[in-house]
Write a protein that holds these residues in place. Structure first.
Motif, mmCIF file in Angstrom:
data_model
loop_
_atom_site.group_PDB
_atom_site.id
_atom_site.type_symbol
_atom_site.label_atom_id
_atom_site.label_comp_id
_atom_site.label_asym_id
_atom_site.label_seq_id
_atom_site.Cartn_x
_atom_site.Cartn_y
_atom_site.Cartn_z
ATOM 1 N N GLU A 91 2.356 1.722 -3.502
ATOM 2 C CA GLU A 91 1.335 2.170 -4.441
ATOM 3 C C GLU A 91 1.026 3.654 -4.246
ATOM 4 O O GLU A 91 0.871 4.400 -5.223
ATOM 5 C CB GLU A 91 0.072 1.332 -4.265
ATOM 6 C CG GLU A 91 0.219 -0.096 -4.778
ATOM 7 C CD GLU A 91 -0.970 -0.964 -4.408
ATOM 8 O OE1 GLU A 91 -1.952 -0.410 -3.856
ATOM 9 O OE2 GLU A 91 -0.921 -2.182 -4.668
ATOM 10 N N ALA A 92 0.946 4.068 -2.991
ATOM 11 C CA ALA A 92 0.691 5.485 -2.711
ATOM 12 C C ALA A 92 1.849 6.349 -3.185
ATOM 13 O O ALA A 92 1.644 7.430 -3.761
ATOM 14 C CB ALA A 92 0.448 5.679 -1.216
ATOM 15 N N GLU A 93 3.079 5.898 -2.953
ATOM 16 C CA GLU A 93 4.246 6.652 -3.402
ATOM 17 C C GLU A 93 4.294 6.742 -4.924
ATOM 18 O O GLU A 93 4.620 7.797 -5.486
ATOM 19 C CB GLU A 93 5.519 6.001 -2.863
ATOM 20 C CG GLU A 93 5.692 6.150 -1.360
ATOM 21 C CD GLU A 93 6.907 5.385 -0.842
ATOM 22 O OE1 GLU A 93 7.526 4.643 -1.638
ATOM 23 O OE2 GLU A 93 7.229 5.540 0.347
ATOM 24 N N ALA A 122 0.828 -1.206 0.000
ATOM 25 C CA ALA A 122 0.000 0.000 0.000
ATOM 26 C C ALA A 122 0.862 1.255 0.000
ATOM 27 O O ALA A 122 0.546 2.242 -0.686
ATOM 28 C CB ALA A 122 -0.931 -0.012 1.212
ATOM 29 N N ARG A 123 1.945 1.234 0.757
ATOM 30 C CA ARG A 123 2.839 2.394 0.807
ATOM 31 C C ARG A 123 3.477 2.640 -0.562
ATOM 32 O O ARG A 123 3.535 3.784 -1.035
ATOM 33 C CB ARG A 123 3.923 2.175 1.862
ATOM 34 C CG ARG A 123 4.966 3.293 1.897
ATOM 35 C CD ARG A 123 5.968 3.078 3.016
ATOM 36 N NE ARG A 123 6.679 1.831 2.902
ATOM 37 C CZ ARG A 123 7.756 1.642 2.121
ATOM 38 N NH1 ARG A 123 8.206 2.641 1.364
ATOM 39 N NH2 ARG A 123 8.368 0.478 2.075
ATOM 40 N N ALA A 169 1.673 9.220 -6.132
ATOM 41 C CA ALA A 169 2.115 10.591 -5.877
ATOM 42 C C ALA A 169 3.201 11.011 -6.858
ATOM 43 O O ALA A 169 3.204 12.151 -7.359
ATOM 44 C CB ALA A 169 2.614 10.718 -4.445
#
Length: 276
Positions: A71-73, A68-69, A76
């Protein structure tokens, strides 16, 4: 002519410089630009690690949080890239393989790969400030790389290191055919312990570039270490680009990503155009 660029998206200082270089190059040449974010699924999961009794639930939760981290990075970073591109038409993709196979596969549709010298591309660690994916892309890939350090000059002459090897010939040819001199003055440096051999190599490389319409100053050097010579010349010229083959052995060559090539990739003050 340059038609398509592939940029390996990251948030390291070198990758941000590579992003700016990619956008500027696409704007000047009209080449299609693709930015690739890499999620590195094979290394996101610890599926192959040994787990203590009762550790499976912890590992599953940890892997989900890590995925999840990342994918978020990636989301962004892609959004920041599109914002930096402004009105320039760009394409963005998310690749889920490990960095090397992901970029090798994607590069088949592009002329040139741009990446930051210090790019980590997901979960990789960068040794000595040099992206670990670079050796594989040079060894197994069919496309040249443009490796960009933080603070690389955007303008200035082009420096070419030429030793007559097959990688040097390939690099010289693709550099000329892609039109990457872009009107900049070019200086070609050839080194060999024998003065007559150095002069022959300099004339050979410079003659090839002149046939492609480039104005070239040739320099033949019969002494000195190749890495020292090229690094010093890049500083003196305030070069924006160093063009070279992935040197193998002898003269201006060393083992692939051995002492000469690795040092140049790690320490050059400018972007490096390199091919094997």
């Amino acid at each position: 002519m340059l038609r398509s660029l592939l940029f390996a998206l990251d948030d390291t200082p070198g990758a941000l410089a590579a992003r700016d270089a990619a956008l500027a190059l696409a704007a000047r040449t009209g080449a299609a630009l693709t930015a690739a974010a890499i999620l590195d699924r094979p290394h996101t999961s610890g599926a192959h690690e040994a787990l203590p009794i009762g550790g499976a639930a912890f590992a599953e939760h940890r892997d989900a949080a890590r995925a999840a981290r990342l994918e978020a990075e990636a989301a962004a970073a892609l959004a920041a890239f599109r914002a930096a591109a402004g009105t320039l038409p760009v394409r963005t993709v998310t690749l889920e393989e490990a960095p090397a196979p992901a970029l090798l596969r994607a590069s088949a549709a592009h002329d040139l790969i741009l990446l930051g010298r210090d790019s980590t591309l997901g979960l990789e660690e960068t040794e000595d400030g040099l992206a670990p994916v670079i050796p594989t892309l040079l060894k197994d890939g069919a496309r040249p790389l443009l490796v960009v350090p933080a603070g690389a000059p955007a303008e200035g002459p082009v420096l070419v290191g030429y030793d007559g090897s097959v990688p040097a010939m390939r690099s010289l040819q693709s550099f000329a055919l892609l039109g990457l001199a872009e009107g900049s003055p070019v200086k070609l440096l050839a080194a060999d312990p024998a003065p007559e051999s150095a002069a022959r190599l300099a004339a050979e490389g410079a003659g090839f570039l002149r046939r492609h319409g480039l104005a070239v100053e040739e320099s033949a050097v019969a002494a000195g270490h190749p890495a020292e010579l090229l690094l010093a010349e890049a500083v003196t010229l305030r070069a924006r680009l160093l063009v070279m083959g992935a040197f193998e052995n002898g003269r201006l060559r060393s083992l692939l990503l051995g002492s000469t090539t690795r040092r140049l990739l790690r320490e050059a003050p400018c972007a490096i155009y390199v091919q094997h």
